[in-house]
Design a protein around this motif. Sequence first.
Motif, PDB file in Angstrom:
ATOM      1  N   PHE A 280     -20.482  -3.836 -47.192  1.00 59.21           N
ATOM      2  CA  PHE A 280     -19.393  -3.933 -47.954  1.00 59.21           C
ATOM      3  C   PHE A 280     -19.459  -3.564 -48.919  1.00 59.21           C
ATOM      4  CE2 PHE A 280     -20.025  -8.810 -46.972  1.00 59.21           C
ATOM      5  CZ  PHE A 280     -20.595  -8.946 -45.846  1.00 59.21           C
ATOM      6  N   GLY A 281     -17.557  -3.847 -49.013  1.00 57.90           N
ATOM      7  CA  GLY A 281     -17.282  -3.169 -50.159  1.00 57.90           C
ATOM      8  C   GLY A 281     -16.373  -3.977 -51.097  1.00 57.90           C
ATOM      9  N   ARG A 282     -16.213  -4.169 -52.064  1.00 55.61           N
ATOM     10  CA  ARG A 282     -14.628  -4.899 -52.608  1.00 55.61           C
ATOM     11  C   ARG A 282     -12.931  -4.014 -52.349  1.00 55.61           C
ATOM     12  NH1 ARG A 282     -15.451  -5.250 -58.239  1.00 55.61           N
ATOM     13  NH2 ARG A 282     -16.974  -2.737 -57.492  1.00 55.61           N
ATOM     14  N   GLU A 283     -12.250  -4.768 -52.034  1.00 57.04           N
ATOM     15  CA  GLU A 283     -10.444  -5.138 -52.127  1.00 57.04           C
ATOM     16  C   GLU A 283     -10.215  -5.436 -53.516  1.00 57.04           C
ATOM     17  OE1 GLU A 283      -8.000  -4.592 -48.642  1.00 57.04           O
ATOM     18  OE2 GLU A 283      -7.651  -5.762 -49.862  1.00 57.04           O
ATOM     19  N   ILE A 284      -9.812  -4.760 -54.416  1.00 51.23           N
ATOM     20  CA  ILE A 284      -9.030  -5.433 -55.419  1.00 51.23           C
ATOM     21  C   ILE A 284      -7.175  -5.108 -55.771  1.00 51.23           C
ATOM     22  CG2 ILE A 284      -9.142  -5.896 -58.493  1.00 51.23           C
ATOM     23  CD1 ILE A 284     -11.824  -4.859 -58.291  1.00 51.23           C
TER      24      ILE A 284
ATOM     25  N   ARG B  41     -10.638  -6.336 -43.555  1.00 49.91           N
ATOM     26  CA  ARG B  41     -10.099  -6.858 -45.086  1.00 49.91           C
ATOM     27  C   ARG B  41      -9.873  -8.139 -45.510  1.00 49.91           C
ATOM     28  NH1 ARG B  41      -5.235  -5.145 -45.338  1.00 49.91           N
ATOM     29  NH2 ARG B  41      -5.090  -5.862 -47.658  1.00 49.91           N
TER      30      ARG B  41
ATOM     31  N   LEU C 251      -8.860 -11.285 -47.653  1.00 54.00           N
ATOM     32  CA  LEU C 251      -8.954 -11.988 -48.973  1.00 54.00           C
ATOM     33  C   LEU C 251      -8.266 -13.328 -48.845  1.00 54.00           C
ATOM     34  CD1 LEU C 251      -5.683  -9.965 -49.654  1.00 54.00           C
ATOM     35  CD2 LEU C 251      -7.786  -9.718 -51.333  1.00 54.00           C
TER      36      LEU C 251
ATOM     37  N   GLY D  31     -10.339  -9.309 -52.933  1.00 57.05           N
ATOM     38  CA  GLY D  31     -10.926  -9.463 -51.383  1.00 57.05           C
ATOM     39  C   GLY D  31     -11.545  -8.561 -51.833  1.00 57.05           C
ATOM     40  N   ARG D  32     -12.883  -8.557 -50.351  1.00 54.81           N
ATOM     41  CA  ARG D  32     -13.671  -8.515 -49.911  1.00 54.81           C
ATOM     42  C   ARG D  32     -13.168  -7.028 -48.671  1.00 54.81           C
ATOM     43  NH1 ARG D  32     -17.620 -12.091 -46.941  1.00 54.81           N
ATOM     44  NH2 ARG D  32     -15.583 -13.692 -47.162  1.00 54.81           N
TER      45      ARG D  32
END
Lengths: 82, 82
Positions: free
Chosen positions: A41-45, B10, B12, B42-43
């Motif tokens: 798991f990661g995060r996207e910003i 991804r 969102l 987002g993840r």
Amino acid sequence: MSEPLRFRVRILRKPEIADPEGATTARALRDLGYDVVEVRFGREILVELPPGDADEAEAAVHEMCERLLANPIIEDYDVERL
Amino acid sequence: MSEPLRFRVRILRKPEIADPEGATTARALRDLGYDVVEVRFGREILVELPPGDADEAEAAVHEMCERLLANPIIEDYDVERL
């Protein structure tokens, strides 16, 4: 330039740091019958900045990562201009 | 093929769904002096599957999103083969 500047920051735990969310999710997927090797798991910003110099903006986003968005001790991040 | 198959998912929130983490982070960045228009969280989920047919694997990852990884009511997702 009057286009806003958009960046994607991707933040992932460093490979040597355990990822309990990922491990739990991998187990749940296996319970559902999927043959899964690993889940991380990661995060996207997504960060949107006002129009301006793109290189300065990208440098600012890197700084935001170091100061607030990521935890460089346990996480790797990368910044991509969209 | 003996290469494992790796996918990036991804996730969102849909644009019309509020993102309180993003809004709070945007405020914190402004407090630090950054001129930020918007921040959205987002993840990212990395899924590794055993070697096999890539199209079947990608279809399986889409199914995992619908069944477990995403909440299609409030989230959009996309799957990218790495």
